[in-house]
Design a protein around this motif. Structure first.
Motif, PDB file in Angstrom:
ATOM      1  N   ARG A 400      63.643  41.833  34.194  1.00  0.00           N
ATOM      2  CA  ARG A 400      64.548  40.828  34.744  1.00  0.00           C
ATOM      3  C   ARG A 400      65.541  41.510  35.681  1.00  0.00           C
ATOM      4  NH1 ARG A 400      67.430  35.943  31.301  1.00  0.00           N
ATOM      5  NH2 ARG A 400      68.083  34.698  33.125  1.00  0.00           N
ATOM      6  N   PHE A 401      65.891  40.794  36.744  1.00  0.00           N
ATOM      7  CA  PHE A 401      66.849  41.310  37.719  1.00  0.00           C
ATOM      8  C   PHE A 401      67.677  40.136  38.203  1.00  0.00           C
ATOM      9  CE2 PHE A 401      68.722  43.047  41.430  1.00  0.00           C
ATOM     10  CZ  PHE A 401      68.565  44.428  41.427  1.00  0.00           C
ATOM     11  N   THR A 402      68.998  40.237  38.052  1.00  0.00           N
ATOM     12  CA  THR A 402      69.914  39.197  38.518  1.00  0.00           C
ATOM     13  C   THR A 402      70.985  39.854  39.374  1.00  0.00           C
ATOM     14  OG1 THR A 402      69.558  37.937  36.479  1.00  0.00           O
ATOM     15  CG2 THR A 402      71.462  37.330  37.818  1.00  0.00           C
ATOM     16  N   VAL A 500      73.730  33.927  43.764  1.00  0.00           N
ATOM     17  CA  VAL A 500      73.102  34.728  42.715  1.00  0.00           C
ATOM     18  C   VAL A 500      71.626  34.346  42.562  1.00  0.00           C
ATOM     19  CG1 VAL A 500      73.124  35.347  40.267  1.00  0.00           C
ATOM     20  CG2 VAL A 500      75.282  35.039  41.513  1.00  0.00           C
ATOM     21  N   VAL A 501      70.766  35.355  42.610  1.00  0.00           N
ATOM     22  CA  VAL A 501      69.317  35.183  42.450  1.00  0.00           C
ATOM     23  C   VAL A 501      68.914  35.769  41.102  1.00  0.00           C
ATOM     24  CG1 VAL A 501      67.051  35.803  43.349  1.00  0.00           C
ATOM     25  CG2 VAL A 501      68.923  35.283  44.934  1.00  0.00           C
ATOM     26  N   ASP A 502      68.088  35.025  40.365  1.00  0.00           N
ATOM     27  CA  ASP A 502      67.634  35.463  39.042  1.00  0.00           C
ATOM     28  C   ASP A 502      66.115  35.563  39.049  1.00  0.00           C
ATOM     29  OD1 ASP A 502      67.607  36.140  36.351  1.00  0.00           O
ATOM     30  OD2 ASP A 502      67.596  34.051  35.682  1.00  0.00           O
ATOM     31  N   ILE A 503      65.598  36.793  38.854  1.00  0.00           N
ATOM     32  CA  ILE A 503      64.152  37.048  38.794  1.00  0.00           C
ATOM     33  C   ILE A 503      63.811  37.409  37.361  1.00  0.00           C
ATOM     34  CG2 ILE A 503      62.237  38.389  39.739  1.00  0.00           C
ATOM     35  CD1 ILE A 503      64.203  39.236  42.019  1.00  0.00           C
ATOM     36  N   ASP A 504      62.917  36.634  36.747  1.00  0.00           N
ATOM     37  CA  ASP A 504      62.571  36.869  35.345  1.00  0.00           C
ATOM     38  C   ASP A 504      61.053  36.913  35.211  1.00  0.00           C
ATOM     39  OD1 ASP A 504      62.224  36.934  32.607  1.00  0.00           O
ATOM     40  OD2 ASP A 504      63.800  35.485  32.178  1.00  0.00           O
ATOM     41  N   ARG A 509      59.939  33.134  36.193  1.00  0.00           N
ATOM     42  CA  ARG A 509      60.896  32.290  36.906  1.00  0.00           C
ATOM     43  C   ARG A 509      61.524  33.050  38.080  1.00  0.00           C
ATOM     44  NH1 ARG A 509      61.323  26.900  36.108  1.00  0.00           N
ATOM     45  NH2 ARG A 509      63.452  27.120  36.909  1.00  0.00           N
ATOM     46  N   ASP A 511      64.806  31.904  40.326  1.00  0.00           N
ATOM     47  CA  ASP A 511      65.809  30.846  40.441  1.00  0.00           C
ATOM     48  C   ASP A 511      66.978  31.261  41.311  1.00  0.00           C
ATOM     49  OD1 ASP A 511      64.781  28.684  38.716  1.00  0.00           O
ATOM     50  OD2 ASP A 511      64.985  30.166  37.115  1.00  0.00           O
ATOM     51  N   LEU A 513      70.868  30.475  41.536  1.00  0.00           N
ATOM     52  CA  LEU A 513      71.904  29.927  40.663  1.00  0.00           C
ATOM     53  C   LEU A 513      73.026  29.316  41.500  1.00  0.00           C
ATOM     54  CD1 LEU A 513      72.019  32.692  37.896  1.00  0.00           C
ATOM     55  CD2 LEU A 513      70.475  30.730  38.140  1.00  0.00           C
TER      56      LEU A 513
END
Length: 578
Positions: A400-402, A500-504, A509, A511, A513
């Motif tokens: 995960r990377f946010t 903010v970008v969320d890579i999971d 996902r 997303d 934010l």
């Protein structure tokens, strides 16, 4: 044998004209009524990938004549990722795939030939040949024409892919690489595609898994006895297909497409195979979402081979262990073995003769290299149509990377952002506006990824882009081919610095934010007016290309997946308040 469409009424105007043309070429009168087979030769002197294809075409002509059919060699354009990517930042590469399809249609359909045998080599030729097979639906066999003998296979220091990576690093850091030219001179020691499981060899394996190449055809050393055996068996196979009137749409089905998806997941194939396989499905009239199949089947398809660039094994070792056929035999319990192939039976029939997996180079289902998908398809508020990430298996990096976005309009801006300090650890670099219509032609971002590696930021800065990257890339948090692209008013086009970008990868996902109402109030992305398209082919491509969800084909042959893309776009427009 069924009636041949190539046999026009002999005294009609067209029939007489054909006789005059073909008799002048030395074709005997008694041969004029035989099945007429197109040898599709994607040949060029621009790259080593194609250097041996003319010789293969000559052997095939002799084989086909001996089998009682009349061969006609036709030529198409022949793109090479290492050579024809120099102009307009590599944006000719993907459009050339569809140009090949049109080249084939113009020659084969225009002349009303009866079947095709396609000499597949570099990255875009195999998907193009399979797309043309699906579009024209004439008996077709794809011949994987082999990989080049590399320096690494001789115990030397580099193959062409290694040289490419070293050159990219030197360009970014400015550090001298005194022996780079010597390494380049030793990297390629014969004709054929790049050694390694990048796009070309991945597509060769995919063709066999799909059932459109003879058993045991991939991967194979170019000009080896195994390649020549495959060429001769392919000649016999195409004649049998014509006699039995078995066509590509009998072979390319939902079930065989799923087999090909599992094969790519099991071998850790190139991410480019997703869009190519979707394009093949569309041209074959199928209503199947290949992106979703990768996403769904990834959870239950283990990695059975670890070939460069995924792992330490050379492609020669993979071939010597049994290649695609052995890997497919290992996968058979989770494949649809009832699917027809060009060999004349089912996939399960073909695999009876395949070697058993050795448990080392090619693993079994119960003892794989890993169970996390090597190719991860992501969806979410930033990629409602999908995006793709390539990861090594086993994956030592974070799942995960946010982080905050840093937005760039092209790869050069992003590379400059590394040097200027605009990009810092924890950031998500967003390179947008370089999708199939935005570029146009799907821009390449590999140089930026190599720049991150060179600066030691590969695992501390993520990338999200609507462009593409090389099949060599499988390290760091890199997400490409975001759909809808920015130029189609996808969410990527409305992103701003510090969003903010969320890579999971765990949940699949991607997303953004940002409050949906705020995002909807922002102006839509407009591609820069000064894009260098040359006023020719790329301008035409921009007007005709369909989204990546349709495989970036130039014409939507199947309403199914393309209609879903249109529906998604409408939903996105509605969500944006337009």
């Amino acid at each position: 044998m069924p009636a041949l469409r190539s046999n026009l009424p002999p005294t009609s105007a067209l029939g007489i004209a054909r006789r005059a043309q073909w008799r002048s070429l030395g074709i005997a009168a008694e041969d004029l009524t035989k099945p007429k087979i197109a040898i599709v030769n994607t040949s060029s002197e621009l790259a080593a990938c194609y250097a041996h294809l003319d010789e293969i075409a000559d052997v095939l002509k002799d084989e086909l004549r001996a089998l009682g059919v009349l061969p006609f060699e036709i030529r198409t354009t022949a793109p090479s990722d290492f050579v024809t990517s120099a102009g307009r930042a590599g944006r000719y590469i993907l459009p050339s795939r569809d140009l090949i399809v049109d080249d084939i249609e113009a020659a084969v359909e225009g002349a009303q030939l009866d079947a095709m045998i396609c000499l597949s080599s570099c990255d875009k030729t195999t998907p193009a040949h399979l797309m043309a097979a699906g579009r024209l639906n004439l008996p077709t066999v794809v011949v994987p024409c082999g990989y080049q003998h590399s320096g690494l296979a001789e115990g030397r220091e580099a193959d062409v892919e290694e040289v490419f990576l070293l050159a990219a690093k030197a360009a970014v850091t400015g550090e001298p690489v005194d022996d780079l030219e010597e390494l380049a001179d030793d990297a390629i020691l014969g004709p054929g595609v790049c050694a390694g499981m990048a796009t070309a060899n991945s597509m060769h394996v995919l063709a066999e898994a799909l059932g459109m190449a003879v058993a045991g055809a991939a991967p194979v050393r170019a000009n080896s006895p195994r390649m020549w055996d495959s060429v001769r068996r392919s000649a016999a196979a195409i004649v049998a297909l014509v006699e039995r009137d078995v066509r590509p749409r009998d072979i390319i089905t939902d079930g065989s497409v799923r087999n090909a998806v599992r094969a790519m997941l099991a071998v850790g194939g190139s991410i480019n195979t997703i869009k190519h396989l979707q394009a093949i499905a569309v041209e074959s009239g199928l209503d199947i979402d290949v992106w979703d199949e990768f996403r769904t089947l990834g959870a239950s398809t283990p990695l059975l081979a670890s070939v460069r660039p995924n792992g330490p094994r050379l492609v020669e070792e993979f071939e010597d262990a049994g290649g695609a056929a052995t890997m497919l035999r290992s996968l058979l319990p989770i494949l649809d073995g009832t699917r027809l192939t060009v060999n004349g039976g089912t996939l399960a029939d073909d695999l009876l003769a395949a070697r058993k997996p050795d448990g080392d180079v090619i693993r079994t289902l119960d003892a794989p290299f890993g169970t996390d998908p090597a190719i991860a398809v992501l969806r979410g508020s930033l990629a409602p149509g999908g995006a793709v990430a390539k990861r090594p298996v086993p994956d030592p990096g974070p799942r995960r990377f946010t982080g905050p976005a840093r937005v760039f309009g092209n790869r050069e801006e992003a590379i400059a952002g590394i040097s200027s300090g605009r990009l810092r650890e924890g950031d998500v670099a967003v390179i947008r506006g370089i999708g199939v219509t935005g570029a146009p032609g799907l821009g390449l971002t590999s140089a930026f990824i190599f720049a991150l590696h060179a600066r030691g930021l590969a695992h501390s800065v993520a990338l999200v882009t609507d462009g593409q990257f090389s099949g060599l890339v499988n390290q760091g948090m890199t997400v490409g081919e975001v759909s809808p692209e920015a130029a189609a008013d996808g969410p990527l086009g409305r992103i701003r610095d510090d969003d903010v970008v969320d890579i999971d990868l765990e949940t699949g996902r991607l997303d953004l934010l940002v409050d949906p109402a705020e995002l909807a109030a922002r102006p839509r992305f407009v591609p820069p007016a000064d894009r260098d398209t040359g006023g020719g082919m790329l301008d035409q491509y921009e007007q005709l290309v369909q989204p990546l969800g349709c495989g970036a084909v130039l014409c939507a042959r199947s309403a199914g997946p393309c209609q879903r893309v249109a529906d998604d776009a409408s939903l996105e427009a509605s969500a944006a308040g337009r």
